[in-house]
Design an enzyme around this catalytic site. Structure first.
Site, PDB file in Angstrom:
ATOM      1  N   LYS A  48      -9.181   6.629  -7.563  1.00  0.00           N
ATOM      2  CA  LYS A  48      -7.731   6.453  -7.529  1.00  0.00           C
ATOM      3  C   LYS A  48      -7.117   7.527  -8.401  1.00  0.00           C
ATOM      4  O   LYS A  48      -7.789   8.081  -9.283  1.00  0.00           O
ATOM      5  CB  LYS A  48      -7.364   5.059  -8.065  1.00  0.00           C
ATOM      6  CG  LYS A  48      -6.001   4.572  -7.634  1.00  0.00           C
ATOM      7  CD  LYS A  48      -6.007   3.928  -6.263  1.00  0.00           C
ATOM      8  CE  LYS A  48      -4.607   3.568  -5.818  1.00  0.00           C
ATOM      9  NZ  LYS A  48      -4.573   2.751  -4.601  1.00  0.00           N
ATOM     10  N   ASP A  60      -0.053   5.746  -2.025  1.00  0.00           N
ATOM     11  CA  ASP A  60       0.065   4.453  -2.707  1.00  0.00           C
ATOM     12  C   ASP A  60       1.544   4.381  -3.098  1.00  0.00           C
ATOM     13  O   ASP A  60       2.370   5.132  -2.550  1.00  0.00           O
ATOM     14  CB  ASP A  60      -0.863   4.387  -3.941  1.00  0.00           C
ATOM     15  CG  ASP A  60      -0.956   2.984  -4.538  1.00  0.00           C
ATOM     16  OD1 ASP A  60      -1.727   2.164  -4.015  1.00  0.00           O
ATOM     17  OD2 ASP A  60      -0.254   2.689  -5.522  1.00  0.00           O
TER      18      ASP A  60
HETATM   19  P1  NDP Z   1       5.861   1.586  -2.020  1.00  0.00           P
HETATM   20  O1  NDP Z   1       6.217   2.549  -3.084  1.00  0.00           O
HETATM   21  O2  NDP Z   1       6.042   1.966  -0.595  1.00  0.00           O
HETATM   22  O3  NDP Z   1       6.676   0.222  -2.254  1.00  0.00           O
HETATM   23  C1  NDP Z   1       6.600  -0.508  -3.439  1.00  0.00           C
HETATM   24  C2  NDP Z   1       7.667  -1.591  -3.365  1.00  0.00           C
HETATM   25  O4  NDP Z   1       7.494  -2.486  -4.463  1.00  0.00           O
HETATM   26  C3  NDP Z   1       9.087  -1.048  -3.479  1.00  0.00           C
HETATM   27  O5  NDP Z   1       9.937  -1.838  -2.703  1.00  0.00           O
HETATM   28  C4  NDP Z   1       9.386  -1.221  -4.964  1.00  0.00           C
HETATM   29  O6  NDP Z   1      10.765  -1.307  -5.280  1.00  0.00           O
HETATM   30  C5  NDP Z   1       8.713  -2.547  -5.231  1.00  0.00           C
HETATM   31  N1  NDP Z   1       8.403  -2.673  -6.653  1.00  0.00           N
HETATM   32  C6  NDP Z   1       7.729  -1.828  -7.459  1.00  0.00           C
HETATM   33  N2  NDP Z   1       7.676  -2.298  -8.713  1.00  0.00           N
HETATM   34  C7  NDP Z   1       8.326  -3.485  -8.671  1.00  0.00           C
HETATM   35  C8  NDP Z   1       8.603  -4.461  -9.643  1.00  0.00           C
HETATM   36  N3  NDP Z   1       8.199  -4.319 -10.921  1.00  0.00           N
HETATM   37  N4  NDP Z   1       9.275  -5.574  -9.256  1.00  0.00           N
HETATM   38  C9  NDP Z   1       9.698  -5.732  -7.969  1.00  0.00           C
HETATM   39  N5  NDP Z   1       9.468  -4.827  -7.015  1.00  0.00           N
HETATM   40  C10 NDP Z   1       8.797  -3.728  -7.363  1.00  0.00           C
HETATM   41  O7  NDP Z   1       4.345   1.146  -2.308  1.00  0.00           O
HETATM   42  P2  NDP Z   1       3.298   0.499  -1.294  1.00  0.00           P
HETATM   43  O8  NDP Z   1       3.982  -0.461  -0.403  1.00  0.00           O
HETATM   44  O9  NDP Z   1       2.480   1.586  -0.720  1.00  0.00           O
HETATM   45  O10 NDP Z   1       2.337  -0.297  -2.321  1.00  0.00           O
HETATM   46  C11 NDP Z   1       2.658  -1.587  -2.799  1.00  0.00           C
HETATM   47  C12 NDP Z   1       1.418  -2.228  -3.406  1.00  0.00           C
HETATM   48  O11 NDP Z   1       0.398  -2.289  -2.408  1.00  0.00           O
HETATM   49  C13 NDP Z   1       0.802  -1.490  -4.598  1.00  0.00           C
HETATM   50  O12 NDP Z   1       0.202  -2.421  -5.459  1.00  0.00           O
HETATM   51  C14 NDP Z   1      -0.295  -0.653  -3.937  1.00  0.00           C
HETATM   52  O13 NDP Z   1      -1.312  -0.305  -4.852  1.00  0.00           O
HETATM   53  C15 NDP Z   1      -0.779  -1.654  -2.896  1.00  0.00           C
HETATM   54  N6  NDP Z   1      -1.515  -1.056  -1.781  1.00  0.00           N
HETATM   55  C16 NDP Z   1      -0.953  -0.078  -0.999  1.00  0.00           C
HETATM   56  C17 NDP Z   1      -1.659   0.461   0.045  1.00  0.00           C
HETATM   57  C18 NDP Z   1      -1.051   1.434   0.994  1.00  0.00           C
HETATM   58  O14 NDP Z   1      -1.705   1.746   2.000  1.00  0.00           O
HETATM   59  N7  NDP Z   1       0.167   1.908   0.782  1.00  0.00           N
HETATM   60  C19 NDP Z   1      -3.060   0.066   0.302  1.00  0.00           C
HETATM   61  C20 NDP Z   1      -3.518  -1.050  -0.505  1.00  0.00           C
HETATM   62  C21 NDP Z   1      -2.774  -1.547  -1.525  1.00  0.00           C
HETATM   63  P3  NDP Z   1      11.547  -0.034  -5.877  1.00  0.00           P
HETATM   64  O15 NDP Z   1      11.772   0.869  -4.711  1.00  0.00           O
HETATM   65  O16 NDP Z   1      12.786  -0.614  -6.437  1.00  0.00           O
HETATM   66  O17 NDP Z   1      10.656   0.571  -6.932  1.00  0.00           O
END
Ligand code: NDP
Length: 449
Positions: free
Chosen positions: A129, A169
């Site tokens: 990672k 991510d």
């Molecule tokens: P994105 O950046 O696309 O989206 C993250 C989302 O979570 C945004 O809406 C963000 O809001 C919100 N967020 C972040 N921090 C907080 C917080 N403290 N409280 C509330 N909302 C929050 O990321 P992904 O969707 O790609 O990833 C999300 C999760 O999934 C992570 O844990 C990642 O490691 C995991 N994951 C992702 C994969 C992938 O293929 N993308 C694969 C496997 C796991 P804001 O815009 O306001 O920051």
């Protein structure tokens, strides 16, 4: 917290001592070790050969300076990370996260989780990672590109389709992958498609990769529901976040007959009793890069925007945390249980704290850990690597079918393993043990590495 088997407690103490100040990494290690008691009872060779101790120590950790120039001509400075954790099963594989909270402890927790997740997919991929404390929010396209190019100017030398293959991510989507892949190609003079996954369709990407983590999580829940002759039909679902994972989880839930009544971002959440309007959500988040409050405004009276409170207060049958680590703690878990939630599945990595998981277990709420439930993203990345290696490209329907089959296999592997180790129905034990055994056996076979 669950008590650890005595030999595993020694290993955990050593990890905590050798990696001070890395709370998330300690938590991720503890979570896996807490499932391995019955395994070391059966197979003492895993302890004798120090395979568990070695698994907790990354093969390589890279930390580097990332200087870049913003739109005002001011020099900005960030820190880049890549933790190449374990390559016993294949090249290091795992995403890059750009978020101000990123530091070594977060990258190590994510890399450690990734080893077992990748192992569970049954595919030939190791775990790693990376990322940076760079905050993409509010940055122009030009700034994002200059940052990505500077980041890659150091990282490129550590990558390769047989060495280390990053993906996206949090904060890293197709745009950022494009800028990084472009810089890699320019420096190395190689069109090495297999060095990145999450690429665009016209430059080596795979169908379904964008949707894969969200879709895969929902396929996994569908298997859980099927096991008790149930379906998504008529279920209210709450999804946190509104990024890549959340959006495509919502899409698949609606296709399967469920209704997502609330989702969120880091400023607040929106309740939409008729169901989140996916086209509008995509417009706000993917095109305008706006906030959930913009969604509520544009929805025109149909939705309520709430700031400064927890989305987990919204009653639901199924909860899918898709935002960030430790977003569901004791209070949030208690609210979900009180409101009658029956299934919690982690779309994000480690969004539920140990306390929350214990509460779910005590209350009989079915809990699916991220390393199993959200493995569809990395599994589809491995499908992208397969297509790149054979210079082939599969249809959406074919790729989605493969994803669904992979998620079914992971689900079944968790249940069979949990049964075998005397913990029927325990997805946490099943995922941790099955993921561990495959990688541990490969490490034993490869000698002292
Ligand atoms: P994105 O950046 O696309 O989206 C993250 C989302 O979570 C945004 O809406 C963000 O809001 C919100 N967020 C972040 N921090 C907080 C917080 N403290 N409280 C509330 N909302 C929050 O990321 P992904 O969707 O790609 O990833 C999300 C999760 O999934 C992570 O844990 C990642 O490691 C995991 N994951 C992702 C994969 C992938 O293929 N993308 C694969 C496997 C796991 P804001 O815009 O306001 O920051």
């Amino acid at each position: 917290m669950t008590e650890l088997h005595q030999q595993l407690q020694h290993i955990y103490d050593e990890v905590a001592h050798r990696n001070p100040g890395e709370a998330e990494f300690h938590q991720a290690v503890y979570e896996v070790l807490s499932s391995l008691g019955p395994v070391v009872e059966k197979h003492s060779d895993y302890v004798d050969s120090a395979v568990i101790r070695r698994l907790c120590e990354p093969e390589r950790q890279i930390i580097f300076r990332v200087p870049w120039i913003d739109d005002n001509g001011v020099v900005q400075l960030n820190r880049g990370f890549r933790v190449e954790f374990n390559s016993a099963l294949g090249p290091f594989k795992g995403g890059l996260r750009f978020h101000p909270s990123v530091y070594l402890g977060i990258v190590k927790f994510l890399g450690f989780e990734q080893i077992f997740k990748n192992s569970l997919t049954g595919m030939p991929i190791g775990g790693g990672k990376g990322g940076s404390d760079f905050d993409p929010k509010g940055r122009s396209d030009g700034e994002i590109m200059r940052f990505c190019q500077s980041f890659m100017t150091e990282l490129y030398r550590h990558l390769g389709e047989y060495t280390d293959v990053p993906a996206g991510d949090t904060g890293v989507g197709m745009r950022e992958i494009g800028y990084m892949f472009g810089q890699y190609k320019r420096i190395t003079n190689r069109y090495e498609s297999g060095v990145f996954t999450g690429k665009g369709m016209t430059w080596g990407g795979s169908q379904v990769r964008t949707e894969a983590t969200g879709y895969g999580t929902v396929f996994f829940i569908n298997e859980i529901l099927k096991a008790s002759d149930d379906t998504f039909e008529g279920k209210d679902v709450v999804v946190s976040g509104s990024g890549n994972v959340a959006i495509y989880a919502i899409e698949k839930i609606h296709e399967l007959g469920g209704t997502v009544v609330a989702c969120s971002d880091s400023s607040g959440y929106v309740v939409d009793e008729k169901g989140i309007d996916l086209a509008l959500l995509k417009e706000v988040k993917e095109v305008r890069r706006g906030r959930m409050s913009d969604y509520a405004e544009l929805r025109g009276g149909g939705a309520t925007s709430v700031e400064g409170a927890s989305v987990w207060e919204v009653p639901c049958d199924i909860a899918i945390p898709c935002a960030t680590q430790n977003e569901i703690n004791g209070d949030e878990a208690a609210a979900l249980i009180r409101n009658g939630c029956k299934v919690v599945a982690e779309g994000a990595n480690m969004p539920c704290s140990p306390n929350a998981i214990k509460q779910f277990s005590d209350a009989g709420v079915i809990f699916a850990p991220g390393k199993a439930a959200n493995a569809g993203g990395v599994a589809t990345s491995a499908l992208e690597m397969q297509q790149n290696a054979s210079r082939d490209s599969w249809t959406f329907a074919d790729t989605e079918l493969r994803l669904e089959q992979i998620m079914r296999r992971i689900h079944n592997r968790c249940l069979v393993t949990a049964d075998e180790y005397g913990q029927p129905g325990n997805y946490v034990a099943g995922a941790n043990i099955a993921g561990f055994i495959r990688v541990a056996d490969a490490m034993l076979a490869l000698g002292l590495v």
